[in-house]
Design an enzyme around this catalytic site. Sequence first.
Site, PDB file in Angstrom:
ATOM      1  N   ASP A 453       0.853  -1.180   0.000  1.00  0.00           N
ATOM      2  CA  ASP A 453       0.000   0.000   0.000  1.00  0.00           C
ATOM      3  C   ASP A 453       0.889   1.231   0.000  1.00  0.00           C
ATOM      4  OD1 ASP A 453      -2.957   1.026   0.711  1.00  0.00           O
ATOM      5  OD2 ASP A 453      -1.492   2.222   1.780  1.00  0.00           O
ATOM      6  N   GLU A 496      -5.016   2.288  -3.823  1.00  0.00           N
ATOM      7  CA  GLU A 496      -3.558   2.313  -3.882  1.00  0.00           C
ATOM      8  C   GLU A 496      -2.942   1.009  -3.399  1.00  0.00           C
ATOM      9  OE1 GLU A 496      -4.685   4.395   0.007  1.00  0.00           O
ATOM     10  OE2 GLU A 496      -5.478   4.141  -1.982  1.00  0.00           O
TER      11      GLU A 496
END
Length: 574
Positions: A453, A496
């Site tokens: 992430d 993301e």
Amino acid sequence: MLSAGPMLIIPLMVVLISFIVINAESEKMESSLSHMEQNNIDLVKSTILSRVNSIVDLAEYRKSVIKSDLHNRIQQRVEDAHKIATALHQRYGSIKPEEEVRSLIIEALRPLTWNEGESFIWILDFDGVFQLAPEYLTSLEGTSILDFKDATGREVIKEEIALTRSGGQGFLWDTFTRPNTGTDEQFEQLAFVKSLGFYNWYMGSAEFLDIAMKQTDKSLLAEINQLSMAGKHYFFIMNKQGTLLLNSARPEWVGLSYQDSDDVAIRELYQKIVSAVNSRQSNAFIEYQWLNPNTGEVEVKYSYVKSVPNSEWIIGSGFYPEDIVRALQPQIIESTKLNQQKLDQLLKIAFWSFIASILIAILLSWAVYCLLWRSRNEVDDKNRALRELNSQLERKVLKRTEALTEMNDELEVLARTDCLTGVDNRFSFMKIVEAEERRCKRFKDTFSLILLDVDNFKQINDQYGHDVGDLVLIGLAKITKEYLREVDTLCRFGGEEFIIVLPKTDLETACKTAERLCLEMAQHPFPQVEKVTISLGVGSYQPDLTIDELIKKVDVALYQAKRSGKNKVCCADE
């Protein structure tokens, strides 16, 4: 003196044979032209049938995961809010007064809203007192709503409290009016609640199923319209009530009700479509008269329609066979010209054969046989030429079939590829990891997952803009793929977050790979961004774990990496 009888036998035989040959050749030529048109029409039908079936499969899948995506989306909202509240309590609970910490948690979660304020985070205590309410119900904060009932008369607050007391968290369905509709219509919504573990509080969030379905339909219609505009054949979509939802060829008709139209032809077409999708005959085309926009004339049209399973949608596409015939006209005219030349040659041969047979029948009957032999050779030459024309047509059909296969491959790539980064999407990831699980169970092997992430990605979007944020995600995907083996797969997991599937890789090796990737990302210069770091969670497959449990395990490891300062790798315990 020769008898007239034998003299006439040979000419009459010449006439009869010539007639038979010319007639057979004429029928072959007509059949060839007819087959040319029909083969092209069949090819277009096959293309349309395949494309419609592919779009139906895509729509069926997208609609089938609405509820599961809704469950995941709502639970993730509550889990994120729970992490924020827990972090604030752990940080300030021992150094600030309780009321101040309570207020800090409430105000931190109040801005978390979705769907124009229809979805939000709420907090109640186990006595039913509202601690955090949505904007339109802030007047109820500090008030007990323990006896509150939904539109069906269920005491949903008591059900929520019982659920969080017994299991700590859970889902439940209820029915309410939507605050922004201005009507009393009731809508079904899904809620997820979870106990905070302090202050006698629990929190929750909900979303109306109607909103989730409309968002999915809107996205799907836009995607299908884009596919339609990119191809040679258009798509149309209507619901079973007859309302046109999409027609890339006639977008001005979108919203038209076929069932309630004043036009009799439109109503009859609607009845044919409904009858076709309800029929047990698969892959059948409907035939009807319709205005051809290319010619301005009413012509025969063929359309293939198919309903999306467990849905109100009907998807179809069609074509005018006369358009195919018109497109073939230059080729038909040329073939007809060649055929006529062949017939003229045969007629000339027959005529001169007849004259020659009369002249030589008296003296040399064998000359007739020589002439017929020569004629037969010439006919064979014409047949070979005709077979060559047929071979050319078959090669064209094969070429168009290959084009259809390429089109189907493109649709498959669209279904499993993330449009921004070009890597596999979440749907493709689930297929890959399920196959990897089956392989490991069969060969008693293992594999690992790395969930990564981008740290502070929201700040990057806020400070530099979403276009720069997209470039960061694209760059991250490119760098990551360069560090992976050919057998490894990088997938975009959501937002993301990316996830890597490492076949035949144990936990130790996977953690080393994650460490190298974390270091490389921190050192890599990104345009317009000072520094980009990532946090990574690593876990390995074990026979006693399901895929969902393994994903949850690496998600927890990622969360630990985030909590411990980010730009780190956390490996899950075996």
